[in-house]
Write a protein that holds these residues in place. Structure first.
Motif, PDB file in Angstrom:
ATOM      1  N   GLY A  12       0.863  -1.185   0.000  1.00 14.41           N
ATOM      2  CA  GLY A  12       0.000   0.000   0.000  1.00 14.41           C
ATOM      3  C   GLY A  12       0.900   1.236   0.000  1.00 14.41           C
ATOM      4  N   LEU A  13       0.353   2.356   0.471  1.00 17.00           N
ATOM      5  CA  LEU A  13       1.165   3.585   0.429  1.00 17.00           C
ATOM      6  C   LEU A  13       2.398   3.481   1.316  1.00 17.00           C
ATOM      7  N   ALA A  14       2.250   2.935   2.528  1.00 21.26           N
ATOM      8  CA  ALA A  14       3.402   2.848   3.434  1.00 21.26           C
ATOM      9  C   ALA A  14       4.496   1.981   2.812  1.00 21.26           C
ATOM     10  N   GLY A  15       4.115   0.810   2.310  1.00 18.21           N
ATOM     11  CA  GLY A  15       5.113  -0.113   1.745  1.00 18.21           C
ATOM     12  C   GLY A  15       5.764   0.436   0.487  1.00 18.21           C
ATOM     13  N   MET A  16       4.971   1.125  -0.344  1.00 19.53           N
ATOM     14  CA  MET A  16       5.547   1.630  -1.595  1.00 19.53           C
ATOM     15  C   MET A  16       6.474   2.823  -1.338  1.00 19.53           C
ATOM     16  N   CYS A  17       6.104   3.688  -0.386  1.00 23.81           N
ATOM     17  CA  CYS A  17       7.022   4.788  -0.045  1.00 23.81           C
ATOM     18  C   CYS A  17       8.323   4.210   0.511  1.00 23.81           C
ATOM     19  N   THR A 123      -5.761  16.590  -1.867  1.00 25.76           N
ATOM     20  CA  THR A 123      -6.238  15.340  -2.465  1.00 25.76           C
ATOM     21  C   THR A 123      -5.299  14.813  -3.542  1.00 25.76           C
ATOM     22  N   ILE A 124      -5.148  13.493  -3.516  1.00 30.27           N
ATOM     23  CA  ILE A 124      -4.490  12.790  -4.614  1.00 30.27           C
ATOM     24  C   ILE A 124      -5.502  11.786  -5.176  1.00 30.27           C
ATOM     25  N   ASP A 125      -5.257  11.333  -6.399  1.00 27.77           N
ATOM     26  CA  ASP A 125      -5.955  10.144  -6.882  1.00 27.77           C
ATOM     27  C   ASP A 125      -5.078   8.985  -6.414  1.00 27.77           C
ATOM     28  N   PRO A 126      -5.543   8.192  -5.435  1.00 27.71           N
ATOM     29  CA  PRO A 126      -4.643   7.198  -4.839  1.00 27.71           C
ATOM     30  C   PRO A 126      -4.126   6.165  -5.840  1.00 27.71           C
ATOM     31  N   HIS A 127      -4.928   5.858  -6.884  1.00 29.90           N
ATOM     32  CA  HIS A 127      -4.426   4.936  -7.922  1.00 29.90           C
ATOM     33  C   HIS A 127      -3.220   5.560  -8.611  1.00 29.90           C
ATOM     34  N   GLN A 128      -3.382   6.838  -8.963  1.00 31.52           N
ATOM     35  CA  GLN A 128      -2.273   7.537  -9.640  1.00 31.52           C
ATOM     36  C   GLN A 128      -1.048   7.561  -8.720  1.00 31.52           C
ATOM     37  N   GLY A 129      -1.267   7.819  -7.437  1.00 29.12           N
ATOM     38  CA  GLY A 129      -0.145   7.891  -6.499  1.00 29.12           C
ATOM     39  C   GLY A 129       0.618   6.575  -6.426  1.00 29.12           C
ATOM     40  N   ILE A 130      -0.130   5.477  -6.282  1.00 29.24           N
ATOM     41  CA  ILE A 130       0.518   4.157  -6.180  1.00 29.24           C
ATOM     42  C   ILE A 130       1.228   3.820  -7.504  1.00 29.24           C
ATOM     43  N   GLN A 131       0.585   4.151  -8.613  1.00 29.32           N
ATOM     44  CA  GLN A 131       1.216   3.835  -9.907  1.00 29.32           C
ATOM     45  C   GLN A 131       2.491   4.651 -10.119  1.00 29.32           C
ATOM     46  N   ALA A 132       2.490   5.908  -9.658  1.00 28.58           N
ATOM     47  CA  ALA A 132       3.697   6.741  -9.796  1.00 28.58           C
ATOM     48  C   ALA A 132       4.854   6.114  -9.009  1.00 28.58           C
ATOM     49  N   LEU A 133       4.553   5.626  -7.807  1.00 24.88           N
ATOM     50  CA  LEU A 133       5.612   5.009  -6.995  1.00 24.88           C
ATOM     51  C   LEU A 133       6.052   3.677  -7.612  1.00 24.88           C
ATOM     52  N   TYR A 134       5.092   2.947  -8.175  1.00 25.41           N
ATOM     53  CA  TYR A 134       5.415   1.658  -8.818  1.00 25.41           C
ATOM     54  C   TYR A 134       6.322   1.886 -10.042  1.00 25.41           C
ATOM     55  N   LYS A 135       6.013   2.948 -10.774  1.00 25.26           N
ATOM     56  CA  LYS A 135       6.848   3.282 -11.946  1.00 25.26           C
ATOM     57  C   LYS A 135       8.298   3.501 -11.487  1.00 25.26           C
ATOM     58  N   ARG A 136       8.443   4.213 -10.374  1.00 28.65           N
ATOM     59  CA  ARG A 136       9.795   4.472  -9.858  1.00 28.65           C
ATOM     60  C   ARG A 136      10.461   3.164  -9.415  1.00 28.65           C
ATOM     61  N   VAL A 137       9.693   2.304  -8.747  1.00 27.81           N
ATOM     62  CA  VAL A 137      10.256   1.017  -8.293  1.00 27.81           C
ATOM     63  C   VAL A 137      10.783   0.216  -9.484  1.00 27.81           C
TER      64      VAL A 137
END
Ligand SMILES: Cc1cc2nc3c(=O)[nH]c(=O)nc-3n(C[C@H](O)[C@H](O)[C@H](O)COP(=O)(O)OP(=O)(O)OC[C@H]3O[C@@H](n4cnc5c(N)ncnc54)[C@H](O)[C@@H]3O)c2cc1C
Length: 458
Positions: A12-17, A123-137
């Protein structure tokens, strides 16, 4: 045996950050995700994040300070939150906001939300947020994400340090090792009837809306090794969902934070509607038949915010979940409450707020100390049947500001870190909107930094 510097449990957000932070520091990282996709409760969320002193606030002409944010967290939390965690949040929140932006997370709007003295809901779009972090990963060769890989147990070595994880993949049990730490970021237990019945039997009537994999496995794994579990007594649901709401179609509306009121089946108000929607939830569950309605008028309707998860009242109308009528008599008829009582309730309320404070429950603001209520007088009038949902369980393992999990003597359990909804101690007795996603990002990064023994410059 496969060996990594860090093993992260949950994406989730904690793990991806945490994964991005550790990966950028050059650590070798394995993130185990139980489901076949990332996101957990994060992607179901409304996407509000609580930050103070941002450019978005400045552009909206809002003056804010870190001290004010910290005061709100403590005040709404009833003063029983861990001050060390609040201080750390205050210290790192702004740097985290910038870090998220730098990593492609898009902040869209700013709203006044529950528990804040000023508009602070970024506000963020949480899908967009997770995908942005996934792209970086995916750009970091030293970070591996393994899907459909539920962690089952944490294992200790002969020196009493947690240094291995047992997980399952394709029907096999596998053990992996971590030299610098294991981070629990497995979210809460909003979907565990077993834990909810054990810790929060008073929430039996609440809807369940939360990540499919969020059944408290991380909590149990830490518990097995003596982790202290905090804040069980403060577990509460969130008010403002239509009874038909579920994880797919959430149908939530918080018209009371724009000036609406809440009445029960007797047509009576029962609480100051500016309070945290967690407290509203507790009170709503105790009303006759557990049935309540948000009531508002056109003045409030005009403040609907298109495409906002909490304030898009027009969407609720398009879904045919609102009653809209021209008189209070018709409204009382629609929701089957005594018309004379509803009229009296609204007259008393209107007179009260026009004189500075309404006498029944002392409402003075729209949300926590912010905004001025308006009388309910301009037709058409609206009613929205509302109930409580168990979304997020803010009871969890005790941690210190380094993200180390603590035992009953407040001593770190060696090798074990935690961040996000699996932790307790941060919110205390009441939740401030946006502080859960905020804490995931702040403490997810801090925990791995501490495990790697590297500081974040603020
Ligand atoms: C409808 C809704 C609205 C919300 N709105 C807001 C809001 O606007 N602002 C806010 O601050 N908070 C909000 N919250 C709360 C917030 O979304 C969560 O508290 C937060 O997203 C939790 O993030 P997390 O990373 O800790 O856990 P999650 O995002 O839940 O991620 C945990 C991950 O761990 C995985 N996992 C679980 N067990 C295991 C295991 N054994 N092995 C491997 N992986 C495992 C899960 O599958 C999941 O992917 C909302 C919650 C909901 C449900």
């Amino acid at each position: 045996m496969e060996t990594y510097d860090l093993i992260i449990l949950g994406g989730g957000l904690a793990g991806m950050c945490a994964a991005v932070e550790a990966g950028e520091e050059g650590a070798s990282v394995l993130l185990l995700e139980k489901q076949d996709e990332l996101g957990g409760s994060t992607v179901l969320s409304s996407g509000y994040m609580a930050f103070a002193g941002t450019d978005m606030q400045e552009n909206a002409g809002i003056t804010d300070t870190v001290e004010s944010l910290m005061n709100d967290l403590i005040e709404v939390g009833g003063g029983v939150n861990n001050p060390e965690l609040i201080k750390t949040y205050g210290q790192y929140q702004f740097e985290t906001y910038r870090w998220l932006k730098d990593h492609g997370v898009e902040f869209r709007t700013l709203q006044a939300v529950s528990g804040h003295s000023v508009p602070r809901g970024h506000t963020i779009d949480p899908h967009q947020g997770i995908q942005a972090l996934y792209k970086r990963v995916k750009e970091l060769p030293n970070v591996t994400i393994r899907f459909n890989a539920p962690a089952k147990r944490l294992l200790k070595n002969s020196e009493d340090i947690i240094d291995r994880v047992l997980y399952e993949t394709e029907g096999e049990s596998v053990i992996v090792a971590a030299t610098k730490g294991v981070l629990l970021s497995s979210g809460g237990f909003a979907n565990s009837e077993e834990l909810l019945q054990k810790f929060a039997p008073h929430l039996e009537g609440a809807l369940r809306i939360g990540g499919e994999g969020n059944v408290g496995e991380g909590l149990k794994m830490a518990w097995e090794h003596g982790a202290t579990i905090l804040d069980r007594q403060y577990l509460s649901g969130t008010y403002g969902f239509h009874p038909s709401a579920n994880s797919a179609v959430k149908s939530q509306g918080l018209a009371f934070y724009k000036g609406g009121i809440i009445v029960n089946q007797n047509g009576k108000r029962f609480i100051d509607e500016s309070l945290s929607y967690k407290l509203l939830g507790n009170a709503a569950l105790q009303q006759p038949e557990g049935i309540t309605y948000q009531i508002w008028d056109q003045t409030v309707m005009d403040q609907a915010v298109h495409d906002d998860p909490l304030y898009d009242f027009q969407l609720l109308k398009r879904r045919r979940l609102l009653y809209q009528v021209d008189t209070l008599e018709e409204l009382a008829d629609c929701i089957d409450v005594p018309v004379e009582v509803l009229s009296e309730t609204i007259t008393t309320y209107n007179n009260g707020i026009q004189n500075g404070a309404e006498p029944e429950f002392g409402r003075k603001s729209l949300t926590h100390n912010y905004g001025t209520p308006t009388p309910i007088e301009k037709a058409p009038f609206y009613a929205f049947e509302s109930t409580v949902a168990m979304l997020a369980t803010y009871a969890g393992v005790a941690v210190n500001s380094k993200g180390q999990v603590l035992n009953a003597f407040n001593e770190p359990i060696s090798g074990l870190y935690a961040a996000g909804e699996v932790t307790g101690g941060f919110h205390g007795a009441g939740y401030v909107t946006g502080s859960s996603l905020g804490k995931c990002a702040v403490f997810g990064r801090l925990a791995v930094r501490n495990a790697l023994k590297k500081e974040i410059k603020v």
